[in-house]
Each structure stands twice: as C-alpha cells, then as structure tokens.
Design a protein around this motif. Structure first.
Motif, PDB file in Angstrom:
ATOM      1  N   ARG A 168       9.613  -8.224   4.421  1.00  0.00           N
ATOM      2  CA  ARG A 168       8.531  -9.001   5.035  1.00  0.00           C
ATOM      3  C   ARG A 168       8.137  -8.290   6.326  1.00  0.00           C
ATOM      4  O   ARG A 168       8.966  -8.125   7.224  1.00  0.00           O
ATOM      5  N   GLU A 222       5.242  -7.825   9.526  1.00  0.00           N
ATOM      6  CA  GLU A 222       4.138  -8.386  10.297  1.00  0.00           C
ATOM      7  C   GLU A 222       3.509  -7.266  11.108  1.00  0.00           C
ATOM      8  O   GLU A 222       4.142  -6.691  11.994  1.00  0.00           O
ATOM      9  N   ARG A 228       0.504  -6.098  13.631  1.00  0.00           N
ATOM     10  CA  ARG A 228      -0.397  -6.704  14.608  1.00  0.00           C
ATOM     11  C   ARG A 228      -1.164  -5.627  15.372  1.00  0.00           C
ATOM     12  O   ARG A 228      -0.692  -4.516  15.570  1.00  0.00           O
ATOM     13  N   ASP A 274      -0.032  -9.415   7.153  1.00  0.00           N
ATOM     14  CA  ASP A 274       1.319  -9.805   6.752  1.00  0.00           C
ATOM     15  C   ASP A 274       1.562  -9.258   5.350  1.00  0.00           C
ATOM     16  O   ASP A 274       0.752  -9.486   4.440  1.00  0.00           O
ATOM     17  N   LYS A 296       4.496  -8.772   2.214  1.00  0.00           N
ATOM     18  CA  LYS A 296       5.799  -9.163   1.680  1.00  0.00           C
ATOM     19  C   LYS A 296       5.865  -8.718   0.226  1.00  0.00           C
ATOM     20  O   LYS A 296       4.840  -8.583  -0.454  1.00  0.00           O
TER      21      LYS A 296
END
Length: 705
Positions: A535, A537, A539, A560, A562
């Motif tokens: 997973r 993230e 940004r 995101d 995953k």
C-alpha cells in the motif's frame, strides 16, 4: 557496490546464484540495503534476473528484460522512447527509479531520464540484474523513489580470449558484439565492442493514413573493464566506456518549431569509473568510488516561419496573442501577409556531466549484527543554450546507513536511512526504512516493511530557460532576427495555464509492505515463491505537460496504490519454469490550483488530464510466463509470454527460441533462431507504434574461444 573482502568482484565466488543447478542455498542480494543478505533477511522484495535467463529467453533489448519483473511496465513514450517503470507514474521520462550499472548512476544528470537505447550494457556481459521493488531511497537517495535497478556485469576475470556474437532480424534489427580479455594473478581486463542498429516501428498514422516512420537508432559502444590486485587486501577496479551514434527522429513527431528536416540526435557519451576496495579483515572492509559521466546530444535542423510570425518576432509580440479586430479576437501573427518566408537554423544541443564520489564501509560484527554506512557527493553540470540559456550546476550530498540485527534465529530487524541535501530545492531530506523479518525453518520468511521516500525535481523541471536561437537567418530582409531567441513566452498558446517559474517541491511516498519468501526443496525439483502485498501513498506528485508551447507541470496530483505481486520459479534438472504477476489498484486525484480557461472558468477536463498523464503507464494486470527446456543433441528451447492491460489496448506477445550449442575443447559455438509473435498489433499508447507483421524473426550466431 562491494560486499565482502573480495570486493573487486561484482559477485564473489561464494555468492549464491545457481538455482538452475538445484542449489538449495537461499538466494542472496546486494542492492536493497548495500549488505549481502539472503532473501529471508532482506528488508523488502527484490527480483533477481540472471544473465543466463536473459540470453536463454532470447531477449533482444535491455529494457525488455524488465517485463520479467512483477509490477514493472515497459512501453514507449514520445513515439519511440522506451520507458520502463515500477507501478507507472511516468508520462515523459523515467525519473522515479534509480538505475545503477556496477554501482554507477546511469540516468542523465540534468533531465534525470534513462536513455535505454544508448546505455552501454551488452546483454552478453550481464551477470545479473537486481530490482528492489518498492522505495529504496533509504539506501540510494532521492532517485530511488519507486525502487532501484542494479545491473551487475560479468567480472573481468570471466573473459574468454575472444567472444563474438551477431544477431540479425526483422525491422532492420542488427546487433553485433565482440570482446577479448585476459587475466593473471594481479591484473584482469576485458575490452568489448557492441553495435546496435534498429529501424524501430514500421509506420505512423496521421489522419487515418499510413506514412513511413523514422524512429530507429545506430549506436556503437566501446567498453573497458579491469581490476588490479595490489595484494590480498586491496585492489582497484577501473571501467571506461565511449558511446557514439545516431538516434533517428521523425520531423513530423519530434522537434520544436516545425523542423524542415529530421532532427536526428548525434550521441557522444563517455564515462570513467574507479573503485578502490580495501579489506581491513574478513569482517571489516570499505570502498571508495569515483566516477565521471558525460552525456552529449547534438540536434540541429532548419526551420521556417511565414512573414507574419517574423514580424511578430521583430516586435516581440507573442505569436498566439489575440488582438481585437472589429470586435472579433484574431491571431494576427498566424495570418501571412504575402511576404517571403523566414528561414533559419536552430539546435537543441545539450551536454551534461555528472561527477560522483562515494565512500562505503561494511562491518560484520557477527552473523547476527551487521552494519553498512557511507557518504556520497554528486555534482551535475549542464551546458545548453536551448534548455538553460547557458551553463549551470546542481549539488547533492548524502549520508546513508543500515543495520541488520538478528536477536533470534527466527527474527531479523533492519533499520536504515538516507539523509540528503540538494541544491535544486535548497533543502535536506531524510528517507527511513524499518523492517521486521520472521524466519521460519530457514527457508521461509514473512517481512513487514515501512519506508518513506522523496524525489526532488530535476534541474530542467525546477529551473528551465527554454528557447531556440535563430542562426543563419535568411533572406536578408530578416537579418535583424539573427540571434533572436524564441522562448516559451513567445509561443505559449494559453498563457493563463503557464506554470513556468513556479517553485516545485519534493514528491513524497509512504510505503507499507507485507511480503513472503519461501523455498521448497522437492524430491526432484526446487520451488521458490515470493509474494508482496503493498500500500503506497504518493503525495505532491509532479504532473503536467513539458513542451515549448505548453508548460504546465506542478505538484498537483496525489495517488494511492495498493495491490499484490507474485514471483515463482520451479526448477527441475534441465527444465525451468518461471512466472510473474502484478495487480495494482490506483486512485489518483488532482490537488493543484484551479486550471482556468481563457474566460476565467475552471477547466475540469484539463485538471482530469493532469491525473491521466501520471496514469499513462499504470496498469492493473501485468505478468509473464516462461519455460526453458534442455533437449537432446545440444539443443535448448524456450518460450515466454508477456502481457499488460489498461493501456489503450492490451500488450500481449509470445516469444520462442531454439538454440543449438556445439562444445569443443577449443571453442563453444551457438546458432539460435527466435520468433516474437504479437497477439495484438494495435498500438498500446501512441498511434505511431505500428508493426506490419505479427511475427518478427531473428537469427543469432556466436562463438567463444
């Protein structure tokens, strides 16, 4: 990147690689932490691709190797610029993976992109490739944002008196390789030459019609690898290489200001690398590495403009500016007045140099406690009147380290990080990684990994000064424009969307991984299995368009990701089966400021386009299946199937290869036949990437004395 007292060798003799021989030792890797670690102790998932596997499958280009790696995607951008990336996020150049060749940074200094077509790495010289899947900034800094690739070439001592190979095939493919070398107790050396020639795709499509497409290359590389042993504790590795040739570009698809001739790229690169290895003891050793790389690209071509544009250039009027004429907005610069056209020569020349220095120290306190630490410095020098209006430089300095601690036989802890400072943002960053490995009966491990990474904008993203200077202006009527520089502000079509001059911040990635590695010795076979669940993230991702008429990049997208990945091999005596698969679900959002139309309203389509640019190479499903089978009479057969979905269409290809080997006391000869069958010939990304024949054929012959 040395890892033991015999640091001079890319792979010490005790380095475990021989799965095909049913060696039941756990495979070891170097790249993930800079420590030599078995896969049960390494803090993350790492794919190892042996050079023999590459050659057995008949892979023809270096970038195609990465279709074997779960989660990695290979395709072409800007018509025929090969790009390989992990989990996508590439829209122009590969900027988010660190690529090393024998520990030397391989990407271009100022644009941070990978030129796979000119990389001086002959397939015959590859010992193995290690791909750390997942952020590896804790070991290699800001460019290892999504992961790292380390290409390890054969040791100079593994050199025949003479080795030569030639391959010819479809679409004008021609690759020839030759090397010679020798060794003694004190000095090993190898001299190599490779020529790569390829016509590229068959045709382009414009307005529904087919036209010939100029997108091939003709590249030569000369390489020298050596090692001098001072004594049992110290040695010096020295490598050098020169690359020259031409990358062909089609004037209808490449080059700013509408070239009149094809803007081919004249390539003139070189590198020098030295590495001093010293062993203080069997448990304590270090190296000092220095390298210089120079990337020189020459692109020169003529252009022409109608008289109306020439007049606007003389009066410094933006070419696409609207003027009110009788209550109606008109672009007067685009309305020729009947005068003679302006002709001139321009160039897109660039030269950049990377100077890099690294010190690394390894201390093996015991089998349960190991340290690696070091520091590095890099200076990037760029010279281009076109992209930077002169000369400039950037600096990076870093300190890195990793500790591996195994308090119990069933538990290994890894903690590492990289502190780095860069002049592109005039700031410093820390990228940590923490991992816990639970080891079950020596052959199995469950990993829990947490890591953070950053990527800073490169010199061109952060501080461009892009413009084309007019030379040899003709006719005499326009002599006042000699030396006139046409910049982004002269040709931008929608100035309200221009982001030129905006200060870009770093991209940030937080990653969580749970993975499993297991090796199952069977009665007549060996099964290896690795599964990764992740997973991520992402940004403040930089997205947008980088063109002379449209510069819109900004920290404006977040994503995101995953999914899970699987890699498995099943080895029998004389038979190898291999499979890889990656699944990824991605949610991407626009987070930048509002993008406006000319009337001041928000352009939601353009905001959505910014996210789509970052998704162009992100696919939901991808993978490969391969089999290699020894046959009687010195024959060997292989077959491989590669696929990836969610481009404009699916990529699906089946390769098969049959090779005959003749082994004699004084030489070994091979004759091979390879076929590539495209199950889907529709272009995946660009309408220019077209192949006439679904079947591509190649013949290869080689001899080694």
């Amino acid at each position: 990147m040395a890892s033991g007292p015999r640091a001079a060798q890319a792979l010490p003799p005790e380095f475990s690689t021989d799965l095909s021989g049913l060696n039941t030792e756990i495979p070891e890797v170097l790249t993930t932490t800079r420590l030599r670690q078995p896969k049960t102790r390494v803090p993350g998932s790492t794919t190892v691709i042996e050079g023999d596997l590459i050659r057995d499958l008949g892979i023809k280009n270096l970038y195609e190797v990465f279709r074997l790696v779960p989660g990695m995607v290979v395709n072409f951008v800007a018509s025929h610029q090969p790009v390989t990336t992990y989990h996508g996020t590439v829209h122009y150049e590969q900027r988010r993976m660190q690529v090393l060749v024998d520990g030397r940074t391989a990407h271009r200094a100022t644009l941070s992109d990978m030129d796979w077509e000119t990389m001086p790495v002959p397939l015959e010289l590859i010992e193995r490739i290690e791909v750390a899947r997942g952020p590896n900034s804790a070991a290699y800094g800001i460019n290892a944002f999504l992961g790292s690739i380390n290409i390890i070439t054969r040791d100079p001592s593994d050199s025949s008196n003479l080795e030569t190979t030639i391959t010819s095939g479809s679409r004008g493919y021609l690759r020839s390789f030759a090397s010679t070398g020798n060794g003694s107790s004190n000095y090993d050396w190898r001299l190599s030459f490779e020529k790569r020639k390829f016509d590229g795709f068959d045709y382009q499509v414009d307005d529904g019609q087919r036209f010939p497409f100029r997108d091939g290359h003709d590249i030569n590389s000369f390489l020298y690898d050596s090692r001098f042993n001072f004594n049992r504790q110290s040695n010096l590795e020295f490598r050098a290489g020169v690359v020259d040739g031409v990358k062909y570009q089609d004037r209808n698809k490449t080059g700013e200001l509408n070239p009149l001739e094809h803007p081919d790229v004249d390539v003139r690169d070189f590198y020098l690398q030295g590495k001093l290895n010293h062993s203080l003891s069997e448990q304590h050793f270090f190296h000092v590495q220095a390298s210089v790389e120079n990337f020189d690209r020459r692109i020169e071509y003529p252009v022409s403009f109608p008289d109306s544009i020439a007049q606007c250039l003389s009066s410094n009027t933006p070419i696409f500016e609207y003027t009110d004429v009788g209550g109606n907005p008109e672009q007067l610069c685009l309305n020729p007045q009947g005068g003679p056209d302006l002709y001139a020569d321009v160039n897109a020349n660039s030269e950049d140099t990377r100077l890099e220095l690294e010190f690394q120290d390894t201390l093996l306190v015991s089998d349960n406690l190991k340290f690696v630490s070091g520091a590095g410095f890099r200076k990037d020098i760029f010279r281009s009147d076109t992209y930077f209006n002169g000369r400039g430089n950037n600096y990076q300095s870093r300190v890195f380290g990793n500790v591996e601690y195994s308090p119990k036989t069933w538990l290994t802890l890894n903690a590492g990080g990289n502190w780095e400072r860069t002049s592109t943002t005039d700031d410093s960053y820390f990228s940590p990684r923490l991992a816990t490995n639970f080891i079950l009966n020596h052959n199995h491990a469950i990993r829990i990994v947490y890591s953070q990474a950053v990527r800073t904008p490169d010199g061109f993203e952060q501080d461009p000064d892009w413009g084309y200077t007019l030379y040899n202006v003709r006719p005499e009527l326009y002599s006042n424009l000699e030396g006139r520089r046409i910049t982004i502000n002269d040709v931008v079509e929608e100035p309200q969307r221009l982001t030129l001059g905006n200060h870009l911040e770093e991209e940030r990635l937080t990653s969580q991984e749970i993975s499993y590695f297991g090796q199952f010795p069977l009665e007549q076979a060996l099964l290896s299995l690795e599964i990764r669940v992740f997973r991520d993230e992402l940004r403040d991702m930089i997205s947008g368009v980088i063109q002379l008429q449209e510069w819109t990049i900004d920290n404006n997208v977040e994503a995101d990701q995953k999914g899970f990945e699987l890699e498995a091999t099943l080895d029998f005596p004389g038979t190898r089966l291999r499979a890889s698969y990656g699944y990824m679900d991605q949610d991407t959002r626009y987070t930048g400021g509002p993008i406006l139309n000319r009337d001041g309203t928000i352009n939601e389509n353009e905001q959505r386009y910014q996210t789509e640019l970052l998704e162009r190479l992100s696919v939901r499903h991808s993978g490969s299946l391969a089999v290699i089978q020894d046959l009687p009479l010195g024959l060997k057969w292989s077959g491989a199937f590669y696929w990836a979905d969610e481009f404009k269409t699916h990529f699906e290809r089946f390769d098969t290869r049959l090779v005959k080997q003749v082994v004699q006391p004084r030489y070994t000869a091979e004759l091979a036949f390879t076929m590539q069958h495209y199950l889907n010939r529709d272009p995946e990304l660009s309408s220019d990437n077209n192949i006439k024949d679904a079947n591509q054929f190649f013949v290869e012959a080689g001899i080694r004395f």
